[in-house]
Design a protein around this motif. Structure first.
Motif, PDB file in Angstrom:
ATOM      1  N   LEU A 298       0.830  -1.207   0.000  1.00  0.00           N
ATOM      2  CA  LEU A 298       0.000   0.000   0.000  1.00  0.00           C
ATOM      3  C   LEU A 298       0.862   1.254   0.000  1.00  0.00           C
ATOM      4  O   LEU A 298       0.600   2.204  -0.739  1.00  0.00           O
ATOM      5  N   VAL A 299       1.900   1.259   0.832  1.00  0.00           N
ATOM      6  CA  VAL A 299       2.778   2.428   0.919  1.00  0.00           C
ATOM      7  C   VAL A 299       3.489   2.668  -0.408  1.00  0.00           C
ATOM      8  O   VAL A 299       3.558   3.800  -0.898  1.00  0.00           O
ATOM      9  N   LEU A 300       4.013   1.608  -1.002  1.00  0.00           N
ATOM     10  CA  LEU A 300       4.749   1.734  -2.260  1.00  0.00           C
ATOM     11  C   LEU A 300       3.862   2.268  -3.376  1.00  0.00           C
ATOM     12  O   LEU A 300       4.283   3.125  -4.169  1.00  0.00           O
ATOM     13  N   ILE A 301       2.627   1.784  -3.444  1.00  0.00           N
ATOM     14  CA  ILE A 301       1.709   2.248  -4.484  1.00  0.00           C
ATOM     15  C   ILE A 301       1.292   3.690  -4.246  1.00  0.00           C
ATOM     16  O   ILE A 301       1.336   4.529  -5.157  1.00  0.00           O
ATOM     17  N   GLN A 302       0.905   4.003  -3.019  1.00  0.00           N
ATOM     18  CA  GLN A 302       0.411   5.335  -2.724  1.00  0.00           C
ATOM     19  C   GLN A 302       1.482   6.406  -2.890  1.00  0.00           C
ATOM     20  O   GLN A 302       1.188   7.524  -3.303  1.00  0.00           O
ATOM     21  N   GLN A 303       2.724   6.066  -2.579  1.00  0.00           N
ATOM     22  CA  GLN A 303       3.789   7.061  -2.660  1.00  0.00           C
ATOM     23  C   GLN A 303       4.440   7.131  -4.037  1.00  0.00           C
ATOM     24  O   GLN A 303       5.085   8.134  -4.352  1.00  0.00           O
ATOM     25  N   ASN A 304       4.290   6.088  -4.846  1.00  0.00           N
ATOM     26  CA  ASN A 304       5.050   6.046  -6.103  1.00  0.00           C
ATOM     27  C   ASN A 304       4.202   5.964  -7.362  1.00  0.00           C
ATOM     28  O   ASN A 304       4.748   5.904  -8.463  1.00  0.00           O
ATOM     29  N   TRP A 305       2.876   5.981  -7.243  1.00  0.00           N
ATOM     30  CA  TRP A 305       2.061   5.844  -8.439  1.00  0.00           C
ATOM     31  C   TRP A 305       2.244   7.046  -9.379  1.00  0.00           C
ATOM     32  O   TRP A 305       2.220   6.881 -10.613  1.00  0.00           O
ATOM     33  N   ALA A 306       2.430   8.240  -8.821  1.00  0.00           N
ATOM     34  CA  ALA A 306       2.545   9.432  -9.672  1.00  0.00           C
ATOM     35  C   ALA A 306       3.804   9.402 -10.543  1.00  0.00           C
ATOM     36  O   ALA A 306       3.711   9.600 -11.762  1.00  0.00           O
ATOM     37  N   PRO A 307       5.007   9.177  -9.985  1.00  0.00           N
ATOM     38  CA  PRO A 307       6.180   9.062 -10.863  1.00  0.00           C
ATOM     39  C   PRO A 307       6.094   7.890 -11.831  1.00  0.00           C
ATOM     40  O   PRO A 307       6.558   7.987 -12.970  1.00  0.00           O
ATOM     41  N   LEU A 308       5.473   6.783 -11.401  1.00  0.00           N
ATOM     42  CA  LEU A 308       5.277   5.654 -12.315  1.00  0.00           C
ATOM     43  C   LEU A 308       4.364   6.057 -13.472  1.00  0.00           C
ATOM     44  O   LEU A 308       4.601   5.683 -14.628  1.00  0.00           O
ATOM     45  N   PHE A 309       3.332   6.824 -13.172  1.00  0.00           N
ATOM     46  CA  PHE A 309       2.403   7.273 -14.209  1.00  0.00           C
ATOM     47  C   PHE A 309       3.097   8.193 -15.214  1.00  0.00           C
ATOM     48  O   PHE A 309       2.932   8.035 -16.432  1.00  0.00           O
ATOM     49  N   VAL A 310       3.879   9.158 -14.724  1.00  0.00           N
ATOM     50  CA  VAL A 310       4.582  10.069 -15.631  1.00  0.00           C
ATOM     51  C   VAL A 310       5.579   9.296 -16.490  1.00  0.00           C
ATOM     52  O   VAL A 310       5.732   9.566 -17.686  1.00  0.00           O
ATOM     53  N   LEU A 311       6.246   8.310 -15.892  1.00  0.00           N
ATOM     54  CA  LEU A 311       7.157   7.474 -16.674  1.00  0.00           C
ATOM     55  C   LEU A 311       6.387   6.708 -17.747  1.00  0.00           C
ATOM     56  O   LEU A 311       6.866   6.561 -18.882  1.00  0.00           O
ATOM     57  N   GLY A 312       5.192   6.234 -17.408  1.00  0.00           N
ATOM     58  CA  GLY A 312       4.351   5.568 -18.398  1.00  0.00           C
ATOM     59  C   GLY A 312       3.918   6.512 -19.506  1.00  0.00           C
ATOM     60  O   GLY A 312       3.858   6.119 -20.684  1.00  0.00           O
ATOM     61  N   MET A 313       3.624   7.759 -19.160  1.00  0.00           N
ATOM     62  CA  MET A 313       3.291   8.770 -20.177  1.00  0.00           C
ATOM     63  C   MET A 313       4.464   8.965 -21.137  1.00  0.00           C
ATOM     64  O   MET A 313       4.279   9.101 -22.346  1.00  0.00           O
ATOM     65  N   ALA A 314       5.671   8.964 -20.570  1.00  0.00           N
ATOM     66  CA  ALA A 314       6.857   9.117 -21.411  1.00  0.00           C
ATOM     67  C   ALA A 314       7.021   7.922 -22.345  1.00  0.00           C
ATOM     68  O   ALA A 314       7.279   8.075 -23.540  1.00  0.00           O
ATOM     69  N   GLN A 315       6.839   6.712 -21.808  1.00  0.00           N
ATOM     70  CA  GLN A 315       7.007   5.508 -22.629  1.00  0.00           C
ATOM     71  C   GLN A 315       5.975   5.444 -23.745  1.00  0.00           C
ATOM     72  O   GLN A 315       6.299   5.052 -24.876  1.00  0.00           O
ATOM     73  N   GLU A 316       4.736   5.830 -23.444  1.00  0.00           N
ATOM     74  CA  GLU A 316       3.683   5.808 -24.460  1.00  0.00           C
ATOM     75  C   GLU A 316       3.669   7.061 -25.320  1.00  0.00           C
ATOM     76  O   GLU A 316       2.826   7.183 -26.210  1.00  0.00           O
ATOM     77  N   ARG A 317       4.578   7.980 -25.041  1.00  0.00           N
ATOM     78  CA  ARG A 317       4.725   9.236 -25.785  1.00  0.00           C
ATOM     79  C   ARG A 317       3.383   9.989 -25.842  1.00  0.00           C
ATOM     80  O   ARG A 317       2.915  10.393 -26.918  1.00  0.00           O
ATOM     81  N   VAL A 318       2.789  10.159 -24.672  1.00  0.00           N
ATOM     82  CA  VAL A 318       1.525  10.886 -24.558  1.00  0.00           C
ATOM     83  C   VAL A 318       1.817  12.348 -24.255  1.00  0.00           C
ATOM     84  O   VAL A 318       2.284  12.686 -23.165  1.00  0.00           O
ATOM     85  N   ASP A 319       1.565  13.193 -25.217  1.00  0.00           N
ATOM     86  CA  ASP A 319       1.690  14.635 -25.012  1.00  0.00           C
ATOM     87  C   ASP A 319       0.285  15.207 -24.842  1.00  0.00           C
ATOM     88  O   ASP A 319      -0.708  14.550 -25.171  1.00  0.00           O
ATOM     89  N   PHE A 320       0.178  16.409 -24.351  1.00  0.00           N
ATOM     90  CA  PHE A 320      -1.138  17.005 -24.131  1.00  0.00           C
ATOM     91  C   PHE A 320      -1.023  18.522 -24.194  1.00  0.00           C
ATOM     92  O   PHE A 320       0.007  19.104 -23.879  1.00  0.00           O
ATOM     93  N   ASP A 321      -2.109  19.145 -24.636  1.00  0.00           N
ATOM     94  CA  ASP A 321      -2.175  20.600 -24.719  1.00  0.00           C
ATOM     95  C   ASP A 321      -2.984  21.150 -23.563  1.00  0.00           C
ATOM     96  O   ASP A 321      -3.873  20.475 -23.025  1.00  0.00           O
ATOM     97  N   LEU A 322      -2.675  22.392 -23.203  1.00  0.00           N
ATOM     98  CA  LEU A 322      -3.309  23.021 -22.051  1.00  0.00           C
ATOM     99  C   LEU A 322      -4.053  24.281 -22.461  1.00  0.00           C
ATOM    100  O   LEU A 322      -3.760  24.904 -23.473  1.00  0.00           O
ATOM    101  N   ARG A 323      -5.016  24.629 -21.637  1.00  0.00           N
ATOM    102  CA  ARG A 323      -5.725  25.898 -21.796  1.00  0.00           C
ATOM    103  C   ARG A 323      -5.684  26.608 -20.454  1.00  0.00           C
ATOM    104  O   ARG A 323      -6.038  26.043 -19.421  1.00  0.00           O
ATOM    105  N   GLU A 324      -5.238  27.850 -20.495  1.00  0.00           N
ATOM    106  CA  GLU A 324      -5.086  28.585 -19.238  1.00  0.00           C
ATOM    107  C   GLU A 324      -6.420  29.154 -18.773  1.00  0.00           C
ATOM    108  O   GLU A 324      -7.235  29.622 -19.567  1.00  0.00           O
ATOM    109  N   ILE A 325      -6.630  29.072 -17.459  1.00  0.00           N
ATOM    110  CA  ILE A 325      -7.819  29.629 -16.832  1.00  0.00           C
ATOM    111  C   ILE A 325      -7.441  30.980 -16.238  1.00  0.00           C
ATOM    112  O   ILE A 325      -6.593  31.055 -15.339  1.00  0.00           O
TER     113      ILE A 325
END
Length: 261
Positions: free
Chosen positions: A86-113
Motif C-alpha cells: 500500500l505504501v509503495l503504491i500510494q507514494q510512487n504511483w505518480a512518478p510511475l504514471f509520468v514514466l508511463g506517459m513518457a514511454q507511451e509518448r503521450v503529449d497534451f495541450d493546455l488551456r489557461e484559466i
C-alpha cells in the motif's frame, strides 16, 4: 459624444484585458524546453486545464492501467507485506504514471484559466458567488506543476529510452527505498538495487559503457519523485473519478481478480 464613448470603452477594455497581454508574453518563455534554465517567470499562481480533456483523460487512463498491469505481473511486489504494498503504491504511483506517459509518448495541450480581478467582476456586474462556484468546480492544476511534468516528458523523449530501460526504471521507482516506514525495508532496498544494477549493465552493454547516460537517467528519476500527485489526479483523472479518490481506484485495480482468471 460617440467618439468619447468609444475612447472610454477602449481605455476600459485595455485596463480589463491588460493582464492577458502580459500572460501571452509570459507563455512565450514558459515552454518546457525554455523554462528549464529560466526561473524568473512568476507562474506559480497560474491555473490550467486540459485543452482536450476527454481524449487526454482516456489516454491517461490507458497509461495508468498499463502501469498497474506491470505491477501486477511482478511476483516480487507480492512478496512484500500487504502494508508495504500500500505504501509503495500510494507514494510512487505518480512518478510511475509520468514514466508511463513518457514511454507511451503521450503529449497534451493546455488551456489557461484566467481568474478575473475583483475590479473586473464589479465592472462587468459578475456574480461573485457564481464565479466562486465555477472556480471551485474547475478541473484545473497549477501551471508550474504541469510544466514540470511536460519538461520531464521531453527529457525522457530526448534520451530515446528503450523498452527494457523503461522496465528497469519502473522497478527502481516502485521499490523506492526512501519510504522509511516500510516494514520490509531491507528487502525493498535489495529489489531497487537489483533494478539499478540491471539498468547499469544494460546501458553499459548497449551504449559502450556510457555510464553518463546511466547517471542522467537516475537524475531524471529523482526529479520524478518531486511530481505533485494531487496535480496529476485533478488534471487527468478528476473527470473520471468524480468525488472518488484515485487511491481507491488503484487498489481496486491491483487487487481485484480479473474475470478471465
Amino acid at each position: 459624444m460617440a467618439c468619447c464613448t468609444h475612447h472610454a470603452k477602449s481605455i476600459l477594455y485595455q485596463i480589463l484585458n491588460k493582464e492577458h497581454g502580459s500572460e501571452t508574453k509570459c507563455q512565450q518563455y514558459c515552454s518546457p524546453r525554455y523554462s528549464a534554465g529560466h526561473n524568473s517567470c512568476s507562474c506559480a499562481d497560474r491555473r490550467v486545464v486540459l485543452k482536450t480533456p476527454e481524449a487526454t483523460s482516456r489516454r491517461a487512463s490507458e497509461v495508468l492501467l498499463k502501469t498497474l498491469t506491470f505491477v501486477r505481473n511482478l511476483p516480487s511486489f507480492y512478496h512484500v507485506p500487504w502494508e508495504d504494498q500500500l505504501v509503495l503504491i500510494q507514494q510512487n504511483w505518480a512518478p510511475l504514471f509520468v514514466l508511463g506517459m513518457a514511454q507511451e509518448r503521450v503529449d497534451f495541450d493546455l488551456r489557461e484559466i484566467s481568474a478575473p480581478s475583483l475590479l473586473k467582476k464589479i465592472l462587468l456586474n459578475q456574480s461573485l458567488t457564481a464565479s466562486n462556484e465555477l472556480d471551485s468546480s474547475s478541473l484545473e492544476a497549477s501551471f508550474e506543476e504541469v510544466q514540470k511534468i511536460k519538461g520531464l516528458l521531453w527529457k525522457f523523449w530526448d534520451l530515446d529510452i528503450s523498452a527494457k530501460e523503461y522496465a528497469y526504471l519502473k522497478g527502481i521507482i516502485l521499490f523506492n527505498s526512501g519510504c522509511h516506514v516500510l516494514k520490509c525495508l531491507p528487502y525493498v532496498q535489495t529489489l531497487q538495487q537489483e533494478a539499478q544494477q540491471a539498468l547499469m549493465e544494460f546501458i553499459s552493454t548497449m551504449f559502450h559503457r556510457n555510464l553518463g547516460r546511466f547517471a542522467w537517467i537516475l537524475q531524471l528519476i529523482a526529479s520524478l519523485q518531486d511530481i505533485d500527485a494531487d496535480a496529476i489526479e485533478e488534471l487527468f483523472f478528476r473527470p473520471i473519478l468524480g468525488e472518488a479518490t484515485l487511491n481507491v481506484l488503484l487498489l481496486e485495480t491491483l487487487y481485484t481478480k480479473p474475470d478471465w482468471l
